[in-house]
Write a protein that holds these residues in place. Structure first.
Motif, PDB file in Angstrom:
ATOM      1  N   PHE A   1      15.756   8.780   2.899  1.00  8.49           N
ATOM      2  CA  PHE A   1      15.526   9.876   1.960  1.00  8.49           C
ATOM      3  C   PHE A   1      15.265   9.421   0.526  1.00  8.49           C
ATOM      4  N   VAL A   2      15.596   8.180   0.187  1.00  6.84           N
ATOM      5  CA  VAL A   2      15.406   7.718  -1.190  1.00  6.84           C
ATOM      6  C   VAL A   2      14.043   7.058  -1.342  1.00  6.84           C
ATOM      7  N   PRO A   3      13.547   6.908  -2.572  1.00 11.36           N
ATOM      8  CA  PRO A   3      12.268   6.207  -2.765  1.00 11.36           C
ATOM      9  C   PRO A   3      12.293   4.802  -2.175  1.00 11.36           C
ATOM     10  N   LEU A   4      11.128   4.320  -1.804  1.00  5.06           N
ATOM     11  CA  LEU A   4      11.020   2.998  -1.190  1.00  5.06           C
ATOM     12  C   LEU A   4      11.623   1.918  -2.083  1.00  5.06           C
ATOM     13  N   ALA A   5      11.471   2.035  -3.388  1.00  5.10           N
ATOM     14  CA  ALA A   5      12.050   1.048  -4.311  1.00  5.10           C
ATOM     15  C   ALA A   5      13.565   0.999  -4.163  1.00  5.10           C
ATOM     16  N   ALA A   6      14.200   2.164  -4.055  1.00  9.66           N
ATOM     17  CA  ALA A   6      15.655   2.199  -3.873  1.00  9.66           C
ATOM     18  C   ALA A   6      16.042   1.645  -2.509  1.00  9.66           C
ATOM     19  N   ALA A   7      15.220   1.901  -1.481  1.00 10.98           N
ATOM     20  CA  ALA A   7      15.497   1.359  -0.154  1.00 10.98           C
ATOM     21  C   ALA A   7      15.424  -0.170  -0.163  1.00 10.98           C
TER      22      ALA A   7
ATOM     23  N   GLY B   1       0.777  -1.230   0.000  1.00  8.75           N
ATOM     24  CA  GLY B   1       0.000   0.000   0.000  1.00  8.75           C
ATOM     25  C   GLY B   1       0.805   1.276   0.000  1.00  8.75           C
ATOM     26  N   VAL B   2       2.121   1.176   0.052  1.00  4.76           N
ATOM     27  CA  VAL B   2       2.979   2.361   0.073  1.00  4.76           C
ATOM     28  C   VAL B   2       3.555   2.565  -1.318  1.00  4.76           C
ATOM     29  N   PRO B   3       3.388   3.738  -1.907  1.00  6.13           N
ATOM     30  CA  PRO B   3       3.943   3.975  -3.252  1.00  6.13           C
ATOM     31  C   PRO B   3       5.451   3.750  -3.275  1.00  6.13           C
ATOM     32  N   LEU B   4       5.924   3.023  -4.275  1.00  3.10           N
ATOM     33  CA  LEU B   4       7.349   2.740  -4.377  1.00  3.10           C
ATOM     34  C   LEU B   4       8.164   4.000  -4.660  1.00  3.10           C
ATOM     35  N   GLY B   5       7.509   5.055  -5.138  1.00  9.68           N
ATOM     36  CA  GLY B   5       8.217   6.293  -5.414  1.00  9.68           C
ATOM     37  C   GLY B   5       8.267   7.244  -4.241  1.00  9.68           C
ATOM     38  N   SER B   6       7.690   6.869  -3.112  1.00  4.98           N
ATOM     39  CA  SER B   6       7.685   7.750  -1.936  1.00  4.98           C
ATOM     40  C   SER B   6       8.819   7.388  -0.995  1.00  4.98           C
ATOM     41  N   SER B   7       9.203   8.363  -0.172  1.00  5.41           N
ATOM     42  CA  SER B   7      10.245   8.142   0.832  1.00  5.41           C
ATOM     43  C   SER B   7       9.707   8.507   2.205  1.00  5.41           C
ATOM     44  N   LEU B   8      10.353   7.987   3.230  1.00  7.61           N
ATOM     45  CA  LEU B   8       9.929   8.302   4.595  1.00  7.61           C
ATOM     46  C   LEU B   8      10.079   9.795   4.861  1.00  7.61           C
ATOM     47  N   ALA B   9      11.225  10.360   4.487  1.00 10.29           N
ATOM     48  CA  ALA B   9      11.444  11.783   4.718  1.00 10.29           C
ATOM     49  C   ALA B   9      10.437  12.625   3.934  1.00 10.29           C
ATOM     50  N   GLY B  10      10.150  12.213   2.695  1.00 12.11           N
ATOM     51  CA  GLY B  10       9.211  12.963   1.870  1.00 12.11           C
ATOM     52  C   GLY B  10       7.805  12.957   2.440  1.00 12.11           C
ATOM     53  N   GLN B  11       7.359  11.791   2.921  1.00  9.36           N
ATOM     54  CA  GLN B  11       6.012  11.716   3.482  1.00  9.36           C
ATOM     55  C   GLN B  11       5.912  12.486   4.793  1.00  9.36           C
TER      56      GLN B  11
END
Length: 269
Positions: A234-240, A141-151
């Protein structure tokens, strides 16, 4: 100028986008809505599998550095008042052994473009002029393009998303701590602690620390184990996810290769 619009880079991103979307489509009947995340994991495994020969080279380089540690310590003691002579003699020693202080750094260098491509794929709204379908993909349910810092900055962080981010980031930190514990060397004799500890912490680039060999420096190098977890904030969830899989792979691979190429104990050097 938009770097991502530069034709060679745009073409590379477009090809990578196609590959990921194709893999996600193939995995969707099995994985479901997390198929894009599974595709990222699969790409990570393929990249790390291709780098196994480089990992073997890295293990051999670590073994060589451990064998040279007593000689490096002797050089430090002999030329401690002449840093330039120390550097020349150190490089000569590595040259005589057919290696360099930075042997084994290639895995980190090779992966940098890969993580850069994945990062770009999950932050760009358009790729090569067409909408980026990867931004519609989610992981629990979490967009792969989002990051923790960004949200957090946007005030959109939901409890479920926080759990997902924390699991991934904590996983990276735990693997980092396990790596530190497993590969933290015993203190060798002859003042070579800085050399071996730097090798274990920096994964191959620590030979330059052999010229410094200070307790503060080795503590700082130990902290490098957790920088990846900080980056994952800080990076997108996909990168994490890529980072989590690659650090776990690295730990397991190093454990297996260490058995094949054990370090030379200081007492026997």
């Amino acid at each position: 100028m938009d770097l991502y619009a530069f034709p060679p880079i745009a073409g590379l991103l477009d090809g990578a986008h196609t590959v990921l979307m194709t893999l996600a489509a193939l995995l969707e009947p099995v994985i479901g809505i997390a198929s894009a995340a599974a595709a990222v994991v699969l790409i990570t495994l393929l990249v790390r599998g291709a780098l196994i020969p480089v990992g073997i080279s890295q293990a051999k380089a670590e073994q060589t550095r451990s064998r040279l540690a007593p000689k490096l310590a002797a050089l430090q003691k002999q030329h401690k008042k002449n840093p330039e002579r120390l550097q020349r003699e150190t490089m000569k020693l590595y040259g005589d052994e057919g290696t360099t202080p930075f042997a084994g750094c290639l895995p980190m260098l090779v992966q940098a473009p890969v993580i850069g491509v994945i990062y770009a794929l999950f932050i760009l709204p358009t790729i090569a002029g067409h909408p980026n379908a990867l931004l519609e993909q989610t992981f629990f349910g979490v967009p792969l393009g989002s990051s923790l810092a960004g949200q957090i900055a946007a005030g959109t962080l939901a409890p479920g998303a926080l759990v997902v981010f924390l699991i991934v980031i904590a996983g990276i930190a735990v693997v980092g701590e396990l790596t530190r514990r497993v590969f933290q060397p015993s203190t060798p004799v002859g003042g070579a602690a800085g050399t071996n500890r730097a090798d274990a912490s920096a994964g191959g680039a620590g030979a330059s620390a052999a010229l410094l060999a200070a307790p503060g420096m080795t503590r700082a190098l130990g902290a490098l184990q957790f920088i990846t977890a900080v980056i994952a904030i800080f990076v997108p969830l996909a990168a994490a996810l890529y980072l989590l899989v690659t650090v776990a792979w690295t730990l397991v691979q190093r454990m297996l290769l260490r058995r094949r190429y054990p370090l030379v104990e200081a007492s026997t050097a």
